[in-house]
Write an enzyme that holds these catalytic residues in place. Structure first.
Site, PDB file in Angstrom:
ATOM      1  N   LYS A 182      30.309  20.102 -17.492  1.00  0.00           N
ATOM      2  CA  LYS A 182      31.668  20.154 -17.778  1.00  0.00           C
ATOM      3  C   LYS A 182      32.020  19.679 -19.599  1.00  0.00           C
ATOM      4  CE  LYS A 182      33.848  17.907 -13.653  1.00  0.00           C
ATOM      5  NZ  LYS A 182      34.478  18.404 -13.124  1.00  0.00           N
ATOM      6  N   ARG A 192      25.489  36.590   7.110  1.00  0.00           N
ATOM      7  CA  ARG A 192      24.566  36.933   8.263  1.00  0.00           C
ATOM      8  C   ARG A 192      26.526  38.495   8.611  1.00  0.00           C
ATOM      9  NH1 ARG A 192      23.944  31.558  10.971  1.00  0.00           N
ATOM     10  NH2 ARG A 192      25.836  30.838   9.918  1.00  0.00           N
ATOM     11  N   LYS A 203      24.083  21.311  -4.715  1.00  0.00           N
ATOM     12  CA  LYS A 203      23.211  20.274  -4.512  1.00  0.00           C
ATOM     13  C   LYS A 203      23.385  19.883  -2.996  1.00  0.00           C
ATOM     14  CE  LYS A 203      28.132  17.528  -4.798  1.00  0.00           C
ATOM     15  NZ  LYS A 203      29.056  16.499  -4.578  1.00  0.00           N
ATOM     16  N   GLU A 236      39.374  10.567  -6.150  1.00  0.00           N
ATOM     17  CA  GLU A 236      39.795  11.195  -5.727  1.00  0.00           C
ATOM     18  C   GLU A 236      41.113  11.061  -4.785  1.00  0.00           C
ATOM     19  OE1 GLU A 236      36.146  14.798  -4.311  1.00  0.00           O
ATOM     20  OE2 GLU A 236      36.130  12.352  -3.305  1.00  0.00           O
ATOM     21  N   HIS A 244      25.881  12.469  -9.440  1.00  0.00           N
ATOM     22  CA  HIS A 244      27.073  13.149 -10.373  1.00  0.00           C
ATOM     23  C   HIS A 244      26.932  12.298 -11.325  1.00  0.00           C
ATOM     24  CE1 HIS A 244      28.028  16.679  -8.598  1.00  0.00           C
ATOM     25  NE2 HIS A 244      28.799  16.009  -7.658  1.00  0.00           N
ATOM     26  N   ASP A 273      27.102  11.768  -1.813  1.00  0.00           N
ATOM     27  CA  ASP A 273      27.386  12.720  -2.306  1.00  0.00           C
ATOM     28  C   ASP A 273      28.443  12.615  -3.890  1.00  0.00           C
ATOM     29  OD1 ASP A 273      29.143  14.962  -1.737  1.00  0.00           O
ATOM     30  OD2 ASP A 273      31.217  13.937  -1.836  1.00  0.00           O
TER      31      ASP A 273
HETATM   32  N1  NAP Z   1      32.223  24.483  -1.412  1.00  0.00           N
HETATM   33  C1  NAP Z   1      31.542  23.335  -2.275  1.00  0.00           C
HETATM   34  O1  NAP Z   1      32.599  22.415  -2.815  1.00  0.00           O
HETATM   35  C2  NAP Z   1      30.146  22.468  -2.411  1.00  0.00           C
HETATM   36  C3  NAP Z   1      30.184  22.106  -3.453  1.00  0.00           C
HETATM   37  C4  NAP Z   1      29.277  21.097  -3.725  1.00  0.00           C
HETATM   38  C5  NAP Z   1      27.836  21.540  -3.179  1.00  0.00           C
HETATM   39  N2  NAP Z   1      27.871  22.466  -2.519  1.00  0.00           N
HETATM   40  C6  NAP Z   1      26.696  22.772  -1.832  1.00  0.00           C
HETATM   41  O2  NAP Z   1      26.655  24.677  -1.304  1.00  0.00           O
HETATM   42  C7  NAP Z   1      26.156  24.546  -0.294  1.00  0.00           C
HETATM   43  C8  NAP Z   1      26.894  26.312  -0.037  1.00  0.00           C
HETATM   44  O3  NAP Z   1      28.331  25.264   0.481  1.00  0.00           O
HETATM   45  P1  NAP Z   1      29.477  25.922   1.334  1.00  0.00           P
HETATM   46  O4  NAP Z   1      31.033  25.070   1.327  1.00  0.00           O
HETATM   47  O5  NAP Z   1      30.065  27.245   0.223  1.00  0.00           O
HETATM   48  O6  NAP Z   1      29.396  25.993   3.064  1.00  0.00           O
HETATM   49  P2  NAP Z   1      30.004  27.568   3.903  1.00  0.00           P
HETATM   50  O7  NAP Z   1      31.269  27.418   3.545  1.00  0.00           O
HETATM   51  O8  NAP Z   1      29.861  26.803   5.093  1.00  0.00           O
HETATM   52  O9  NAP Z   1      28.952  29.111   3.060  1.00  0.00           O
HETATM   53  C9  NAP Z   1      27.786  28.597   3.536  1.00  0.00           C
HETATM   54  C10 NAP Z   1      27.625  30.000   3.418  1.00  0.00           C
HETATM   55  O10 NAP Z   1      25.839  30.897   3.940  1.00  0.00           O
HETATM   56  C11 NAP Z   1      25.553  31.664   4.312  1.00  0.00           C
HETATM   57  N3  NAP Z   1      25.148  31.445   5.654  1.00  0.00           N
HETATM   58  C12 NAP Z   1      24.359  30.042   6.044  1.00  0.00           C
HETATM   59  N4  NAP Z   1      23.556  30.799   7.447  1.00  0.00           N
HETATM   60  C13 NAP Z   1      23.302  31.843   6.953  1.00  0.00           C
HETATM   61  C14 NAP Z   1      22.021  31.909   7.165  1.00  0.00           C
HETATM   62  N5  NAP Z   1      21.350  31.722   8.363  1.00  0.00           N
HETATM   63  N6  NAP Z   1      21.817  33.289   5.993  1.00  0.00           N
HETATM   64  C15 NAP Z   1      22.540  34.138   5.305  1.00  0.00           C
HETATM   65  N7  NAP Z   1      23.780  33.091   5.361  1.00  0.00           N
HETATM   66  C16 NAP Z   1      23.667  31.712   5.954  1.00  0.00           C
HETATM   67  C17 NAP Z   1      27.104  31.698   5.317  1.00  0.00           C
HETATM   68  O11 NAP Z   1      27.567  33.183   5.366  1.00  0.00           O
HETATM   69  P3  NAP Z   1      27.587  33.484   7.329  1.00  0.00           P
HETATM   70  O12 NAP Z   1      27.872  32.542   7.995  1.00  0.00           O
HETATM   71  O13 NAP Z   1      28.194  34.574   7.054  1.00  0.00           O
HETATM   72  O14 NAP Z   1      26.319  33.673   7.310  1.00  0.00           O
HETATM   73  C18 NAP Z   1      28.578  31.222   4.277  1.00  0.00           C
HETATM   74  O15 NAP Z   1      27.995  32.369   2.720  1.00  0.00           O
HETATM   75  C19 NAP Z   1      26.234  23.423   0.609  1.00  0.00           C
HETATM   76  O16 NAP Z   1      24.631  22.672   0.830  1.00  0.00           O
HETATM   77  C20 NAP Z   1      26.812  22.218  -0.123  1.00  0.00           C
HETATM   78  O17 NAP Z   1      26.803  21.692  -0.099  1.00  0.00           O
HETATM   79  C21 NAP Z   1      29.556  23.504  -1.913  1.00  0.00           C
END
Ligand code: NAP
Length: 493
Positions: free
Chosen positions: A184, A51, A150, A218, A242, A237
């Protein structure tokens, strides 16, 4: 490791959540490494969606900063960096609204014959709405695929709902549900170990194996992801995805080929053969814990509640142990002890296959006892395989037995950079190879096994048992395995 690299087909990769933590820390660095190995065709594009108001230049700057933050400086050369940044586009779009889709459609139009990947790195609640919008905009082209991060739901019903919503737009063979553990190198090595060696298969069953331990430990806490984690907990989680996937790879029958459905059919059979843990068995076969203040990595760390900082005590588990049993001929009577937690003494993902004790000892009591052999598959860190054997302690002091490892360290053996799981998985999506991704029935079977445990925990209103950060969980976790006359691997060392 770069000797067999074949360029993938031309693609457009659209990352919903292109500015998020996952994209910055994992996806974009993984893609950059594939750039460095010249695996990405020159015309391919990467489109970040969020966004935020970002033009191409600003998005490229954000991505460059992410690469510099997460990769060693010597891995970033100017020529590849420029080529990579040149592929980037950003479209400002709120996936819950109607604006922005026209820009995305315009950007992608004329490239319908390319592989088109929609990577949903957003909250799972948005998966269905995004797919519906993609369908409305006519973006689900012939070679389009969708990747789901996930967690896929938080229980069976929500997983089914997400699968239904995504399945209404994409065919099952175009849906790639990521479990990055499956990408992995060492996890794939488990397949090589089991099925490219004739040594293990005759022993790979209840007559030679006493039990199996799978640990994903972890040292970190919730690291700014407390909001998500507190709604999930360790079972959702780590175990539902996993750890159950690892269990499947250890326990499955040999598939007839490595073809995706052959492997996934065998994994599904294992999930369906897991004995339910429900009702009173939950108290005997599961432990849940939550860390308190303590020390990890040489630093004093706060407890879970303080780290969350909500002011209210949380009931979420940051640690769990389960005793899983598989009801089939191969594994009858062989428990699989599954353990995961945060703020444990060391970071380790490992599978330990503990063989049966020798049936009779010919050695005098002062020789010491022959410990059961163990095969340890280390997934991280120090990836490798270790086989603990009993040998004679060298020297003239008579027959003294001693356990020694045959140790295969992949880092020492190959001296190459180990590619991150996402590198492999992203290329597999583009190549259309779903072997390392979870099929709908697998995800739902895993939830079906986990759900009664979650329900029983909730019914019992049992608060998680406390453990000090930097220890191996509450004492009940040690009692659970010791009641069966066994010990955790590190205690047996
Ligand atoms: N981070 C990890 O290591 C990790 C590992 C495994 C799984 N995941 C999963 O991957 C997903 C993302 O995780 P994350 O850690 O990257 O989250 P994050 O840092 O909160 O990023 C969310 C992303 O989605 C965008 N977004 C949110 N709402 C939106 C909307 N309504 N329209 C368009 N874009 C939107 C945000 O940008 P804006 O807010 O600028 O729109 C941002 O780019 C989650 O489901 C999480 O559980 C993450």
């Amino acid at each position: 490791m770069s000797s067999h690299i074949i360029q993938v087909d031309v693609f457009d990769l659209v990352v919903f959540g292109g500015t998020g933590d996952l994209a910055r820390r994992k996806l974009l660095p993984a893609l950059f490494y594939r750039e460095r190995d010249d695996q990405l065709p020159p015309e391919s594009r990467i489109v970040g969606i969020s966004r935020a108001t970002l033009n191409r230049k600003a998005y490229a700057a954000l991505v460059e900063a992410a690469l510099r933050e997460h990769l060693p400086a010597e891995h970033i050369d100017q020529a590849h960096l420029e080529r990579f940044l040149g592929r980037l586009h950003h479209v400002r779009l709120d996936v819950t609204g109607d604006r922005g889709w026209q820009e995305l459609t315009a950007l992608l139009s004329g490239a319908e014959d390319r592989v088109r990947v929609f990577y949903l790195a957003t909250a799972p609640g948005l998966f269905g709405p995004i797919c519906a919008k993609l369908a409305d905009a006519g973006l689900n082209s012939r070679r389009a695929r969708v990747v789901l991060e996930k967690p896929i739901g938080r229980d069976l019903a929500s997983a089914r709902r997400i699968n239904d919503e995504v399945g209404a737009v994409f065919a099952e063979d175009a849906i790639f549900r990521i479990d990055h553990y499956l990408g992995k190198e060492t996890v794939q090595n488990l397949m090589a170990l089991r099925f490219a060696n004739s040594l293990f298969e005759p022993l790979w069953n209840h007559s030679a194996i006493d039990h199996v331990q799978i640990t994903v430990a972890e040292t970190i806490g919730v690291e700014g992801r407390g909001d998500y984690y507190d709604r999930a907990g360790a079972l959702r989680d780590m175990v539902q995805n996993h750890i159950l996937q690892l269990l499947c790879l250890v326990a499955m029958e040999p598939p007839t080929t490595l073809e995706s459905d052959a492997v996934r059919d065998e994994k599904l059979k294992v999930l369906r053969a897991l004995q339910p843990i429900a009702g009173p068995a939950v108290a005997l076969k599961t432990v849940r814990g939550q860390y308190r203040a303590g020390a990890t990595n040489g630093a004093v760390v706060p407890g879970y509640d303080e780290e969350l900082g909500t002011g209210a005590p949380s009931e979420t588990e940051t640690f769990t142990v389960l005793k899983a049993e598989i009801g089939n001929w191969r594994w009858a009577g062989v428990p699989f002890y599954l353990r995961t937690g945060k703020r444990l003494p060391r970071r380790a993902s490992e599978i330990v296959i503990v063989f049966r004790s020798i049936p009779h000892s010919i050695f005098a009591p002062d020789a010491g006892s022959a410990r059961p052999n163990r095969l340890v598959v280390r997934l991280q860190p120090n990836e490798g395989v270790e086989l603990l054997l009993m040998i004679k302690d060298p020297g003239p002091g008579g027959m003294r037995l001693r356990a020694m490892p045959l140790n295969l360290s992949f880092a020492e053996a190959f001296r190459a950079r180990y590619p991150d799981a996402y590198e492999r998985l992203l290329m597999d999506v583009i190549r259309g190879n779903p072997t390392l991704f979870m099929r709908r029935d697998e995800v739902e079977a895993a939830w079906a096994w986990v759900e009664p445990i979650l329900a029983a925990w909730q019914e019992r209103h049992e608060t998680p048992k406390p453990y000090a950060a930097g220890t191996w969980g509450p004492s009940a976790a040690i009692a659970l395995i010791e009641r069966d006359g066994r010990t955790w691997h590190e205690d047996a060392a």
